[in-house]
Design a protein around this motif. Structure first.
Motif, mmCIF file in Angstrom:
data_model
loop_
_atom_site.group_PDB
_atom_site.id
_atom_site.type_symbol
_atom_site.label_atom_id
_atom_site.label_comp_id
_atom_site.label_asym_id
_atom_site.label_seq_id
_atom_site.Cartn_x
_atom_site.Cartn_y
_atom_site.Cartn_z
ATOM 1 N N ASN A 73 -4.907 47.456 52.556
ATOM 2 C CA ASN A 73 -5.258 46.501 51.514
ATOM 3 C C ASN A 73 -6.340 47.154 50.682
ATOM 4 O OD1 ASN A 73 -3.591 44.350 52.369
ATOM 5 N ND2 ASN A 73 -5.093 43.815 53.920
ATOM 6 N N ALA A 74 -6.175 47.164 49.382
ATOM 7 C CA ALA A 74 -7.150 47.805 48.513
ATOM 8 C C ALA A 74 -7.515 46.890 47.358
ATOM 9 C CB ALA A 74 -6.603 49.126 47.993
ATOM 10 N N PHE A 75 -8.706 47.116 46.848
ATOM 11 C CA PHE A 75 -9.254 46.310 45.766
ATOM 12 C C PHE A 75 -9.905 47.256 44.771
ATOM 13 C CE2 PHE A 75 -9.573 44.478 49.947
ATOM 14 C CZ PHE A 75 -8.944 43.245 49.824
ATOM 15 N N VAL A 76 -9.590 47.107 43.499
ATOM 16 C CA VAL A 76 -10.223 47.897 42.444
ATOM 17 C C VAL A 76 -10.804 46.935 41.414
ATOM 18 C CG1 VAL A 76 -8.777 49.948 42.749
ATOM 19 C CG2 VAL A 76 -8.062 48.168 41.144
ATOM 20 N N THR A 77 -11.813 47.409 40.679
ATOM 21 C CA THR A 77 -12.507 46.526 39.745
ATOM 22 C C THR A 77 -11.857 46.445 38.369
ATOM 23 O OG1 THR A 77 -14.000 48.325 39.163
ATOM 24 C CG2 THR A 77 -14.738 46.772 40.880
ATOM 25 N N GLU A 78 -10.932 47.353 38.071
ATOM 26 C CA GLU A 78 -10.260 47.305 36.778
ATOM 27 C C GLU A 78 -8.832 47.827 36.908
ATOM 28 O OE1 GLU A 78 -12.358 48.892 33.394
ATOM 29 O OE2 GLU A 78 -14.274 48.687 34.439
ATOM 30 N N ARG A 79 -7.963 47.308 36.089
ATOM 31 C CA ARG A 79 -6.561 47.722 36.108
ATOM 32 C C ARG A 79 -6.416 49.228 35.885
ATOM 33 N NH1 ARG A 79 -2.589 44.307 35.985
ATOM 34 N NH2 ARG A 79 -3.929 42.672 35.178
ATOM 35 N N VAL A 80 -7.281 49.820 35.063
ATOM 36 C CA VAL A 80 -7.188 51.254 34.769
ATOM 37 C C VAL A 80 -7.458 52.112 36.007
ATOM 38 C CG1 VAL A 80 -7.769 51.014 32.327
ATOM 39 C CG2 VAL A 80 -9.591 51.426 33.985
ATOM 40 N N VAL A 107 -10.191 42.972 41.363
ATOM 41 C CA VAL A 107 -11.260 42.014 41.639
ATOM 42 C C VAL A 107 -12.355 42.155 40.582
ATOM 43 C CG1 VAL A 107 -10.772 41.956 44.114
ATOM 44 C CG2 VAL A 107 -12.450 43.596 43.228
ATOM 45 N N SER A 108 -13.230 41.174 40.535
ATOM 46 C CA SER A 108 -14.276 41.194 39.508
ATOM 47 C C SER A 108 -15.451 42.093 39.864
ATOM 48 C CB SER A 108 -14.776 39.775 39.231
ATOM 49 O OG SER A 108 -15.353 39.221 40.388
ATOM 50 N N GLY A 109 -15.591 42.477 41.132
ATOM 51 C CA GLY A 109 -16.686 43.366 41.496
ATOM 52 C C GLY A 109 -16.996 43.321 42.976
ATOM 53 N N PHE A 110 -17.953 44.171 43.362
ATOM 54 C CA PHE A 110 -18.383 44.288 44.757
ATOM 55 C C PHE A 110 -19.889 44.054 44.844
ATOM 56 C CE2 PHE A 110 -14.627 47.109 44.362
ATOM 57 C CZ PHE A 110 -13.766 46.400 45.185
ATOM 58 N N THR A 111 -20.476 44.346 45.983
ATOM 59 C CA THR A 111 -21.886 44.075 46.215
ATOM 60 C C THR A 111 -22.821 44.862 45.309
ATOM 61 O OG1 THR A 111 -21.872 45.715 47.981
ATOM 62 C CG2 THR A 111 -21.571 43.408 48.619
ATOM 63 N N ARG A 112 -22.374 46.025 44.853
ATOM 64 C CA ARG A 112 -23.147 46.828 43.907
ATOM 65 C C ARG A 112 -22.213 47.254 42.782
ATOM 66 N NH1 ARG A 112 -26.292 51.146 47.633
ATOM 67 N NH2 ARG A 112 -26.578 52.115 45.599
#
Length: 126
Positions: A73-80, A107-112
């Motif tokens: 499972n992976a999460f990135v902050t932008e489609r690019v 996703v919209s972001g992470f802890t930093r």
């Protein structure tokens, strides 16, 4: 259950384990691109490589490797960032006869704000 806390990884941010093994199941927490010395590499490719290196270390502590992974499972902050992340993942599983299942979310972001990607894995021990 067994806690999986490789010495090469920085301590978790809170009261959780980097990984847990129970019976034949191994589950990792989401791995951000935080090196053992506390640095964060720049760019999605370098961050994805470090996330997978951390997962590799957690799996190794349980006696597993990427060939045992059922799902990433992976999460990135932008489609690019999707293509760069997928290029790293695809390279790391290229030689596996059975590729793991995979989910990728934006996703919209992470802890930093420096973190661009997070990856977690579920594996089945032999």
């Amino acid at each position: 259950m067994k806690t999986l806390q490789p010495a090469s990884l920085p301590a978790p941010f809170g009261r959780y384990s980097h990984g847990v093994a129970s019976g034949r199941i191994v589950v990792t927490s989401g791995q951000l691109a935080l090196a053992g010395d506390g640095t964060i590499p720049e760019g999605v490719t370098a961050q994805a490589e470090l996330c997978f290196a951390n997962i590799r270390a957690i799996l190794a502590e349980a006696g597993a490797d990427f060939s045992h992974v059922l799902r990433f499972n992976a999460f990135v902050t932008e489609r690019v960032h999707m293509a760069d992340y997928m290029a790293v993942r695809d390279r790391l599983v290229a030689d596996l006869p059975v590729k793991p299942a995979s989910t990728l979310m934006i996703v919209s972001g992470f802890t930093r704000p420096e973190f661009l990607v997070e990856v977690e894995a579920t594996a089945l021990l032999p």
